[in-house]
Design a protein around this motif. Structure first.
Motif, mmCIF file in Angstrom:
data_model
loop_
_atom_site.group_PDB
_atom_site.id
_atom_site.type_symbol
_atom_site.label_atom_id
_atom_site.label_comp_id
_atom_site.label_asym_id
_atom_site.label_seq_id
_atom_site.Cartn_x
_atom_site.Cartn_y
_atom_site.Cartn_z
ATOM 1 N N GLN A 196 0.874 -1.176 0.000
ATOM 2 C CA GLN A 196 0.000 0.000 0.000
ATOM 3 C C GLN A 196 0.903 1.215 0.000
ATOM 4 N N GLN A 251 1.606 5.511 -0.703
ATOM 5 C CA GLN A 251 0.986 6.836 -0.763
ATOM 6 C C GLN A 251 0.984 7.326 -2.195
ATOM 7 N N SER A 252 -0.140 7.919 -2.598
ATOM 8 C CA SER A 252 -0.115 8.631 -3.867
ATOM 9 C C SER A 252 -0.513 10.070 -3.570
ATOM 10 N N ASP A 253 -0.508 10.894 -4.570
ATOM 11 C CA ASP A 253 -0.641 12.328 -4.335
ATOM 12 C C ASP A 253 -2.073 12.752 -4.044
ATOM 13 N N PRO A 254 -2.350 13.264 -2.861
ATOM 14 C CA PRO A 254 -3.685 13.783 -2.607
ATOM 15 C C PRO A 254 -3.803 15.234 -3.076
ATOM 16 N N GLY A 281 -6.192 12.457 1.301
ATOM 17 C CA GLY A 281 -5.412 11.231 1.313
ATOM 18 C C GLY A 281 -5.702 10.376 0.105
ATOM 19 N N HIS A 303 -4.192 6.475 -1.607
ATOM 20 C CA HIS A 303 -3.236 5.371 -1.602
ATOM 21 C C HIS A 303 -3.465 4.489 -2.817
ATOM 22 N N TYR A 335 8.120 2.896 4.887
ATOM 23 C CA TYR A 335 7.551 3.962 4.057
ATOM 24 C C TYR A 335 7.410 3.457 2.621
ATOM 25 N N ALA A 345 5.715 4.766 -1.309
ATOM 26 C CA ALA A 345 5.000 5.784 -2.084
ATOM 27 C C ALA A 345 5.174 5.519 -3.560
ATOM 28 N N LEU A 394 4.602 11.042 -7.286
ATOM 29 C CA LEU A 394 3.387 11.161 -6.479
ATOM 30 C C LEU A 394 2.213 11.744 -7.260
ATOM 31 N N ASN A 396 -6.840 1.360 -5.936
ATOM 32 C CA ASN A 396 -6.577 2.685 -5.385
ATOM 33 C C ASN A 396 -7.743 3.142 -4.526
#
Ligand SMILES: [Zn+2]
Length: 432
Positions: free
Chosen positions: A194, A196-199, A206, A208, A229, A231, A235, A278
């Protein structure tokens, strides 16, 4: 099912236009065929895998209280005009006019239609929260469809949408989905992250992505083995079920192997991945322009707070093949295999072989083990090759020599370990 009654058109040669392993194997093993660029026909084995994946999706969505509905694929343009996406989205959207000259489009995602439904039906805080999902066809006019079923112009998607009264409610819905997604990918036997993607570009709080590591992937994940971490390397890429096609090149710094982790400073590694899902906090991005308001307890009007959550079942299937195969073919995780077991009678003309195979076939099916029997009058070598290619997890091999000693062979497709047992001990052998 009996092989002679099934349509399993296996190929000896690797099709020359296929690059990704999953694409090659799906064609060779007779799971899919191509109709045109980015358009695939699922044959019986391929469709059985999709049905298994969809069943897992449904179970896990139902378990978090999401409710299955079904929305049209054909949409009136007005909804997309309200959110501005009718103009923002360019060639990726299939557009047409109906006989009355009205603009229509084929849905590439369903934020607009879901929000329309909510705007008409959700009136009061008492009706919240709601979570609705569907498993349904989407269309997207991809510029470069490729990699078999990984990037297609028509595809099936599980998309869900949550409607909450406030941000705290959205956090809860989002967390429920994230946990359900973990269970789904675990149950499908995938290795995944999982990330992080760009919020930022959505103005949400948020986002993900779920990434399955594979050289066939089109995304890259940045991973820190020290603190966990994770990502997306850029992002700005691949965000909600609806937003991927909007992503344009951004001046965002892309991480490289060896860069310092933003959390702990340790060296980062980069891994190529297939995006398999996603989740996104949409907030009021759709509810405001589409006037999806509800009445609070004190009688004031507030916009619904939304989230959207997507999973591509075909991508799960492709990622499973990418992560689990060998030189001979596919090796399905048991949970999404087209069958649980395959019986391989080596010489179907031998009376004792045929009788034993038939009895085992009935016994296994009665015990709830979905079984394919290769009852073709074919050479043993052909049957072995096809069995390894189509990748059913357990094989039961019935040969005359073993049968003289009252034994059959139970073989594991993954480890290739074979065990000789009496026919009535096959079930027990599966369990061990
Ligand atoms: Zn770290």
């Amino acid at each position: 099912m009996r092989f002679t009654n099934m349509f399993i058109p296996t190929l000896r040669e690797t099709p020359s236009d296929a690059e990704a392993v999953s694409h090659k194997l799906m064609l060779r093993a007779g799971y899919v065929r191509q109709l045109a660029a980015g358009l695939y026909m699922y044959l019986p084995l391929g469709w059985r895998v999709m049905a298994k994946i969809n069943a897992i999706l449904k179970e896990e969505m139902d378990a978090i209280g999401a409710q299955e509905i079904s929305l049209p694929v054909l949409h009136p343009a007005e909804l997309w005009q309200q959110t501005g996406r009718w103009d923002e989205i360019k060639e990726e959207m299939f557009r047409l006019k109906d006989r009355g000259g009205r603009d229509m489009c084929l849905g590439m995602t369903h934020e607009e239609v879901m929000t329309y439904l909510a705007s008409r039906e959700i009136r009061s805080y008492r009706q919240l929260p709601q979570s609705w999902y569907q498993i349904q066809t989407k269309l997207r006019d991809e510029a470069r469809p490729k990699s078999g079923i990984l990037r297609t112009r028509e595809f099936i998607m599980k998309d869900s949408y949550s409607f909450d009264a406030d941000e705290a409610g959205l956090d809860k819905s989002y967390e429920l989905h994230a946990k359900a997604y973990h269970r789904i990918f675990q149950r499908c036997g995938l290795e995944f992250y999982q990330v992080q993607s760009d919020p930022g570009m959505m103005g949400g709080k948020g986002a993900h992505e779920f990434m399955a590591p594979s050289p066939a992937g089109e995304d890259e994940a940045v991973l820190c083995v020290s603190c966990g971490y994770a990502a997306n390397v850029e992002l700005a890429g691949s965000i909600s079920p609806g937003e991927r096609f909007k992503a344009e090149p951004h001046d965002i710094h892309a991480a490289k192997t060896g860069d310092g982790c933003p959390k702990c400073g340790a060296a980062l590694k980069i891994e190529r991945c297939i995006e398999i899902g996603n989740i996104f906090k949409l907030g009021t991005k759709y509810s405001l322009p589409m006037k999806a308001f509800y009445l609070t307890e004190d009688g004031s009007e507030r916009p619904l707070i939304m989230g959207s959550y997507g999973i591509g079942p075909a991508r799960i299937a492709a990622a499973a093949i990418e992560q689990s195969h060998d030189g001979d073919g596919m090796i399905w995780p048991a949970s999404i295999a087209p069958f649980d077991a395959e019986i391989i009678p080596l010489n179907i003309k031998d009376e004792n072989t045929a009788k034993t195979a038939e009895a085992l076939y009935n016994a296994l099916n009665e015990a709830g083990i979905e079984t394919l029997m290769d009852d073709r009058d074919e050479r043993a070598g052909v049957k072995f090759k096809d069995a390894d290619l189509i990748g059913i997890p357990k094989q039961v091999i019935i040969g005359e020599r073993n049968l003289k000693e009252g034994l059959v062979e139970v073989k594991d497709r993954r480890t290739k370990e074979a065990l000789k047992v009496k026919p009535d001990e096959v079930l027990k052998a599966f369990k061990s």
